[in-house]
Write an enzyme that holds these catalytic residues in place. Sequence first.
Site, PDB file in Angstrom:
ATOM      1  N   GLU A  52      -8.148 -26.224  -4.035  1.00  0.00           N
ATOM      2  CA  GLU A  52      -7.062 -26.776  -4.845  1.00  0.00           C
ATOM      3  C   GLU A  52      -6.481 -25.626  -5.646  1.00  0.00           C
ATOM      4  O   GLU A  52      -7.159 -25.024  -6.469  1.00  0.00           O
ATOM      5  CB  GLU A  52      -7.586 -27.868  -5.785  1.00  0.00           C
ATOM      6  N   ASP A  63      -5.370 -31.502 -19.177  1.00  0.00           N
ATOM      7  CA  ASP A  63      -6.379 -30.460 -19.012  1.00  0.00           C
ATOM      8  C   ASP A  63      -7.038 -30.068 -20.323  1.00  0.00           C
ATOM      9  O   ASP A  63      -6.399 -30.037 -21.370  1.00  0.00           O
ATOM     10  CB  ASP A  63      -5.736 -29.223 -18.377  1.00  0.00           C
ATOM     11  N   TYR A 177      -9.110 -38.759  -5.257  1.00  0.00           N
ATOM     12  CA  TYR A 177      -9.723 -37.944  -6.309  1.00  0.00           C
ATOM     13  C   TYR A 177     -10.276 -38.880  -7.368  1.00  0.00           C
ATOM     14  O   TYR A 177      -9.541 -39.612  -8.010  1.00  0.00           O
ATOM     15  CB  TYR A 177      -8.654 -37.034  -6.903  1.00  0.00           C
TER      16      TYR A 177
END
Lengths: 275, 406
Positions: A52, A63, A177
């Site tokens: 990725e 994040d 995911y």
Amino acid sequence: MTSIKGRISRVFRSRSDGDKIMSLFLTAGFPEPAATVELVRKLESSGADILELGMPFSDPLADGPTIQYASKVALDQGVNLDAIFGMVREIRRESEIPIVLMGYINPVLRYGLEAFFLKASESGVDGIIIPDVPPGEMPELDGLCQQHNIDPIYLVAPNTSDERMREVDQASSGFVYCVSVAGVTGARSGDEVSRSVAKFIDRVRKNVTRNPVLVGFGIRSHADALAVSARADGFIVGSALIDYIRSVYPEPDWMQRTGIFVRELKYGRDSSIKV
Amino acid sequence: MSSSTKQMNQHSTVPDARGFFGRFGGRYVPEILIPALHELEKAFRECQQDQAFQNEFETLLREYVGRETPLTYAGRLSEHYGKARIYLKREDLCHTGAHKINNAIGQVLLARRMGKTRIIAETGAGQHGVATATVCAFFGLKCIIYMGSEDISRQRLNVDRMRLLGAEVRPVESGAKTLSNAINEAIRDWVSNVEDTFYIIGSAVGPHPYPMMVRDFQSVIGRETIDQSLEQEGRLPDYVLACVGGGSNAIGMFHPFLEHEEVQLLGVEAAGEGVNTERHAATLSGGEPGILHGSLSYLLQTSHGQIAEAHSVSAGLDYPGVGPEHSFLRDSRRVTYAAVTDQHALEGVRLLSSMEGIIPALETAHAIAYLDELMPETNPDEFVVVNCSGRGDKDMETISKHLKCP
């Protein structure tokens, strides 16, 4: 499994029974743009099954501090989408590792959706993860993915309902995911929550039936990877890899040592015992 | 259908069910927030239909905030220009000193109803942080405020107020260390604590349903202004002005006026050191559509789609985005948007202070300063309303530094 076309599904099909797929996240251009291609080769030769490649963004709101830092390092060195497509082309010259681009939507929009998918496909990109575009929010993405043979990979989280998981499964190809803990990237799931992670993955398994499932967020060691991916098809490591690189770069053997770290992530200290 | 009816309908039916104002808005957030946003929207829509909730909201606005706020005739300021009459909608007189409390009360009531025990918020100038800390103290809720460290140093007084009110102020060190970075950090907190936490967004930005919700809670400003205009002038104003950062005071003022097409609506952004420089916050004048903080709207960004750093002397306007409904109103041309520089805004502070005995917030001063442009175009039989969104006490350090007050 939905797609039999791409490199991603090939990886899942060709593994031996019980093998776990390891997907590694690396911010493109971190720690330095000139090293990305060689670093990817090292990751692959050390056991990475899927790569990725993070497209850095100035405001990465899903994040944690580690990937925020890596994004800033990359942006400060001028990394942009054209540079990333260049890296992918370079990697593709000698590698068939599935490459998934992962990043926020605004730089992609600014580049132009059509142009982005055309370039991505030409360069050899296999999949795309855009965490701030959940399924259904930008329907044109799915059409473009299909047109350009790129797998749209969407996320499920512990608070995702069964019904929504089935929608995500329908919208995705390549893999789904699975975000193991509520949090930003790098957030750690303590031992006390690993039981609830197991229950969560079981629920994902029940609802996500068309795609393989990879689990990410908070995996820092081989033991974490084993625990979290017991019921999944594999695992994703991002922040721990970047933290490790940060700790050894720019020592002369930083890439070598990163390779050893990755090998241990996948196989454990005793490399004779395979996952 | 006449074009005016069409426009009225166009403006009264947004956002659509998916949270879009035309092409703007939406819900561009990580999957983990999607259930929380659905839950929030459901609770909000129930509250709109619930008379008990509305009564509680109105009672608190009346008895705690001090509404309704006056519509004050600014006689000397009007004489100064010698054109139309100027009125000020006195949101500076709200408890805590700005309009932000209207929305904070609405959202904290929702949080209580939804059983959330932990409140988080971002703040720029500190007004929304103070308003949130205030309502949390009032209801005895745990409160965490994210604030850029640059803003902490330029709005120290508000930081002290928040702490005194029992809130924890968490400094944000990323990026330009201002409002936009504080929102990033608040979203990260929300993603990590979504089960027990309610995020009170202070401006008309963010993913659906926030822009709609903040607008509806702030619309009390425009509704009162309509009633007061009819009472004091016997008709609706010719012009209504408000400053625009994220755009909550402006949308609250404008929204009830949208259907009254004879009223010209003017939003004033922060031009910083000039819209043609790299240091400004005039998103609608100098930005391009893009996605930040969960919605599609005009955005200050680089040619690579990275978010540009905004600049304004006013911390509350120092934001590279803007609420999606403003983007919609810009493109539909129902509202005209202009921009005023730092220097001009500071002159606006002096003007209103010396002419009317009202020290406006630096944010508000942008709308005041724009009167220099607007007033020469007006006629003596017209009247103008400026939303006086906040008082300037919090800005005294900055003001003194720039205006060299004796």
